[in-house]
Write an enzyme that holds these catalytic residues in place. Structure first.
Site, PDB file in Angstrom:
ATOM      1  N   GLY A 120       0.933  -0.986   0.258  1.00  0.00           N
ATOM      2  CA  GLY A 120      -0.031  -0.093   0.034  1.00  0.00           C
ATOM      3  C   GLY A 120       0.902   1.368  -0.029  1.00  0.00           C
ATOM      4  CB  ALA A 323      -0.226  -7.441  19.504  1.00  0.00           C
ATOM      5  CG  HIS A 447      -9.886 -21.366  48.947  1.00  0.00           C
ATOM      6  ND1 HIS A 447      -8.288 -21.190  49.239  1.00  0.00           N
ATOM      7  CD2 HIS A 447     -10.046 -22.636  49.412  1.00  0.00           C
ATOM      8  CE1 HIS A 447      -7.711 -22.112  49.843  1.00  0.00           C
ATOM      9  NE2 HIS A 447      -8.719 -22.956  50.202  1.00  0.00           N
TER      10      HIS A 447
END
Length: 468
Positions: A120, A323, A447
């Protein structure tokens, strides 16, 4: 000539997420991406193709092999003659990557994002927008988002090629190196070094900085170094590399440490000394797109470049090269273009190193908070006092909470231990809402779970830990 409201250049985490969110908001959207893997177009950029995802697949496979060799006996499970089939391991990695990159193509189709495979390039500005060269075909765009990412930084005296590799090459060794050199003790160096050490390589890490993991909290860095050295990683700090020579058999590295020159022989050498912005072929010079002195695209807080209608996000603008940071910028920018209040809180971005034990942190370290003049209190709790960690057979590490001593507001969280990549999200969420260590301490945790260590660390900030 086709026309779009938004054209995204780059299909990595920043680009593909920006394209999907823009399409969700009603923009006619296209994404132009030049990334290829094995000679074929593949969306997802470095992260999905040769970075985050394949490295985690290899880390998981190699950790299972190490556990089989050294940890299962404690559970009463004895295995003899365990071997690594590297081709199968690499094939599994490739399958994971294929599934996820193919998933992006599906999401583009679902959200009506048109995909162009190829380079591009910004061509020229016209009334009402820009002309973009999309893999050889000119298209019009009202808004252009540049999300071209970054590339591995080369060491000038050790260009990539042959036995000298960057992250993608280090994920594709066809056999386990006998001796592996790693230049750089950062995230990539530690993760890839760990993969091959577990599979049998003798790993030496050469780091230019005099300290280990300077970005992490001092307590975490100290514990991490102890654990990695115990595993067999050989670290050298304050190293100055003067020569790298390749032969048919491997690589010879000459370096000085504490004034003493040393020569080391390796079968393979991984160079992981950071990343540089990828603007090659974008046409920046031709259209006058401003870059800073390091080559990153200059943007304001709304991701606007100096060119009207052209924006940039992700690694190519610098900052944390993560990312998830890039994805959030993609979402924020798309929402800004739609007139919404897109926003990224850079103060609470989590960092994770997927070694064993894992390392994770977000916010300020204790040292950084004090350097800012803040009065702080800290709470720390070890996994060795946690029932689930003991049941797992992995009591290494701890969670450390940093809070403002006056307001109790959470300033930072620092973790080292099994599964902390998943535990950190809870604290980040509370920090995002300006929460306190009291909020964290008062939250009921199931837990037995590893997450109880987070609660206990928050309690410890007020010197009221219950199980220590």
């Amino acid at each position: 000539m086709e026309s779009f409201d938004v054209v995204v250049i780059g299909g990595g985490p920043a680009g593909y997420v920006a394209a999907i969110r823009a399409a969700q908001l009603g923009f006619a959207t296209a994404c132009v991406d030049a990334f290829t893997r094995d000679g074929k177009a593949s969306l997802g950029g470095t992260c999905l193709n040769v970075g985050c995802i394949p490295s985690k697949a290899m880390l998981d496979s190699s950790e299972k092999f190490e556990m089989l060799q050294h940890e299962f006996a404690e559970h009463g499970i004895t295995v003899q003659g365990a071997q690594v089939d590297l081709n199968t391991m690499l094939g599994r990695k490739a399958g994971v990557v294929d599934k996820l990159t193919g998933g992006i193509a599906y999401l583009f189709k679902k959200n009506k994002v048109k995909s162009f495979s190829g380079l591009g390039k910004l061509v020229r500005q016209e009334e009402g927008g820009w002309v973009v060269d999309a893999a050889g075909a000119e298209i019009r765009a009202k808004h252009v988002i540049v999300a071209t990412g970054s590339n591995p930084r080369e060491l000038p005296i050790a260009p990539f090629g042959g036995h000298v590799v960057e992250n993608s090459g280090a994920l594709a060794f066809q056999q386990v190196p006998g001796k592996l050199g790693v230049i750089g003790a950062g995230v990539i160096g530690l993760e890839l070094g760990s993969v091959w050490r577990r599979l049998g390589a003798q790993v030496t890490v050469l780091e230019a900085m005099p300290t280990f993991l300077a970005a992490a909290d001092d307590a975490v860095a100290k514990e991490a170094l102890k654990q990695f050295q115990k595993q067999g990683l050989d670290f050298h700090f304050g190293v100055n590399i003067s020569k790298v020579e390749q032969t048919d058999a491997g690589v010879t590295v000459t370096y000085s440490e504490n004034g003493q020159e040393t020569t080391a022989q390796f079968d393979k050498l991984i160079v992981s000394i950071g990343r540089v912005p990828n603007t090659a072929g974008l046409g920046a010079d031709a259209v006058g797109l401003q870059l800073d002195e390091r080559g990153f695209i200059k943007v304001d807080r709304h991701y606007r470049t100096n060119l009207p209608g052209v924006y940039a996000i992700g690694d190519v603008i610098g900052g944390a090269m993560l990312a998830h940071k890039a994805e959030e910028e993609g979402v924020a920018l798309a929402e800004m273009l739609a007139g919404q209040a897109g926003h990224v809180n850079y103060d609470v971005i989590p960092w994770v190193i997927y070694t064993s034990p894992e390392i994770a942190w977000a916010g300020l370290t204790e040292k950084a908070a004090k350097e800012q003049g803040l009065s702080v209190k800290t709470g720390q709790f070890p996994f060795s006092a946690n029932g689930r960690a003991l049941g797992h057979g992995d009591p290494r590490g701890f969670v450390k909470i940093v809070a403002d001593a006056q307001t109790d507001r959470l300033l930072g969280v620092h973790m080292i231990g099994g599964g902390v990549s998943e535990l950190i999200g809870e604290v980040v969420a509370i920090m995002e809402f300006g929460g306190s260590s009291e909020d964290l301490a008062r939250t009921i945790h199931a837990h037995p779970t590893l997450s109880e260590v987070v609660k206990e660390a928050a309690l410890a900030a007020d010197k009221r830990a219950l199980h220590m």
